[in-house]
Design an enzyme around this catalytic site. Structure first.
Site, mmCIF file in Angstrom:
data_model
loop_
_atom_site.group_PDB
_atom_site.id
_atom_site.type_symbol
_atom_site.label_atom_id
_atom_site.label_comp_id
_atom_site.label_asym_id
_atom_site.label_seq_id
_atom_site.Cartn_x
_atom_site.Cartn_y
_atom_site.Cartn_z
ATOM 1 N N CYS A 42 32.412 46.553 45.887
ATOM 2 C CA CYS A 42 33.165 45.384 46.310
ATOM 3 C C CYS A 42 34.535 45.839 46.781
ATOM 4 O O CYS A 42 35.092 46.791 46.252
ATOM 5 C CB CYS A 42 33.285 44.431 45.119
ATOM 6 S SG CYS A 42 34.351 43.032 45.433
ATOM 7 N N HIS A 79 33.202 42.574 41.090
ATOM 8 C CA HIS A 79 33.893 41.290 41.053
ATOM 9 C C HIS A 79 34.564 41.007 39.710
ATOM 10 O O HIS A 79 35.160 39.955 39.535
ATOM 11 C CB HIS A 79 32.926 40.148 41.387
ATOM 12 C CG HIS A 79 32.416 40.212 42.785
ATOM 13 N ND1 HIS A 79 31.085 40.130 43.072
ATOM 14 C CD2 HIS A 79 33.057 40.375 43.955
ATOM 15 C CE1 HIS A 79 30.922 40.237 44.379
ATOM 16 N NE2 HIS A 79 32.104 40.382 44.935
ATOM 17 N N TYR A 116 37.940 36.529 42.202
ATOM 18 C CA TYR A 116 36.607 36.109 41.760
ATOM 19 C C TYR A 116 36.586 35.682 40.289
ATOM 20 O O TYR A 116 35.730 34.917 39.870
ATOM 21 C CB TYR A 116 35.579 37.230 41.952
ATOM 22 C CG TYR A 116 35.019 37.297 43.333
ATOM 23 C CD1 TYR A 116 34.186 36.296 43.820
ATOM 24 C CD2 TYR A 116 35.306 38.368 44.172
ATOM 25 C CE1 TYR A 116 33.667 36.346 45.090
ATOM 26 C CE2 TYR A 116 34.791 38.433 45.447
ATOM 27 C CZ TYR A 116 33.970 37.425 45.904
ATOM 28 O OH TYR A 116 33.461 37.488 47.162
#
Length: 165
Positions: free
Chosen positions: A14, A44, A98
């Site tokens: 990510c 996340h 997130y």
């Protein structure tokens, strides 16, 4: 990352960490190369437990900047709802955007926004499945030379074109 003084090599899938460094660079009006974040977590689920700018620990100042900011700097695919300042101060770490989904029980407006999105667009996984289906179809074209606009729906503003075949 360190744990008990040991260096642990990790690979994340990510770009949240890259985005966080860019966000901190903007907040401290410096190039991203001058920012170092000591991350814990992966993908996340990432927190910066320390934020350094030009070698100086500015973690407390970074948290206060986040408390004072609007939510306008979050990723496009995350609801524009600010972290609760009390949570940020209690964590004493900088959470990736997130994590709003994980802390949403503390923020009724985040829960309400997620319920609205599910009702109107489907759950996030369903939305992403559709976007990825479109992207994979586009990536079949060997002549594709532009970044597809669908990537903006996917999130992660630093997402790049797939590698050439």
């Amino acid at each position: 990352m360190t744990k008990r003084g040991l260096k642990i090599a990790t690979i994340g899938l990510c770009n949240c960490s890259i985005n966080m460094i860019s966000d901190m660079a903007e907040k401290f009006d410096c190039p991203a190369e001058d920012v170092f974040c000591d991350f814990v977590g992966i993908n996340h689920l990432v927190w910066a437990q320390r934020v350094l700018v030009r070698g100086k620990d500015v973690t407390a100042e970074a948290i206060e900047k986040l408390c004072a900011d609007t939510a306008a700097d979050v990723m496009a695919n995350i609801p524009d709802i600010h972290f609760d300042p009390a949570l940020l101060r209690a964590l004493q770490m900088v959470p990736v955007s997130y994590l709003k989904y994980y802390y949403m029980y503390m923020q009724p407006e985040m829960l309400a926004e997620c319920a609205r999105a599910v009702e109107n667009e489907g759950c996030r996984g369903e939305v992403i499945r559709g976007v990825e289906k479109e992207l994979f179809a586009l990536y079949q074209d060997a002549k594709l030379a532009v970044k597809p606009p669908q990537l903006a729906k996917r999130g992660g503003r630093a997402t790049r074109m797939p590698p050439a075949r």
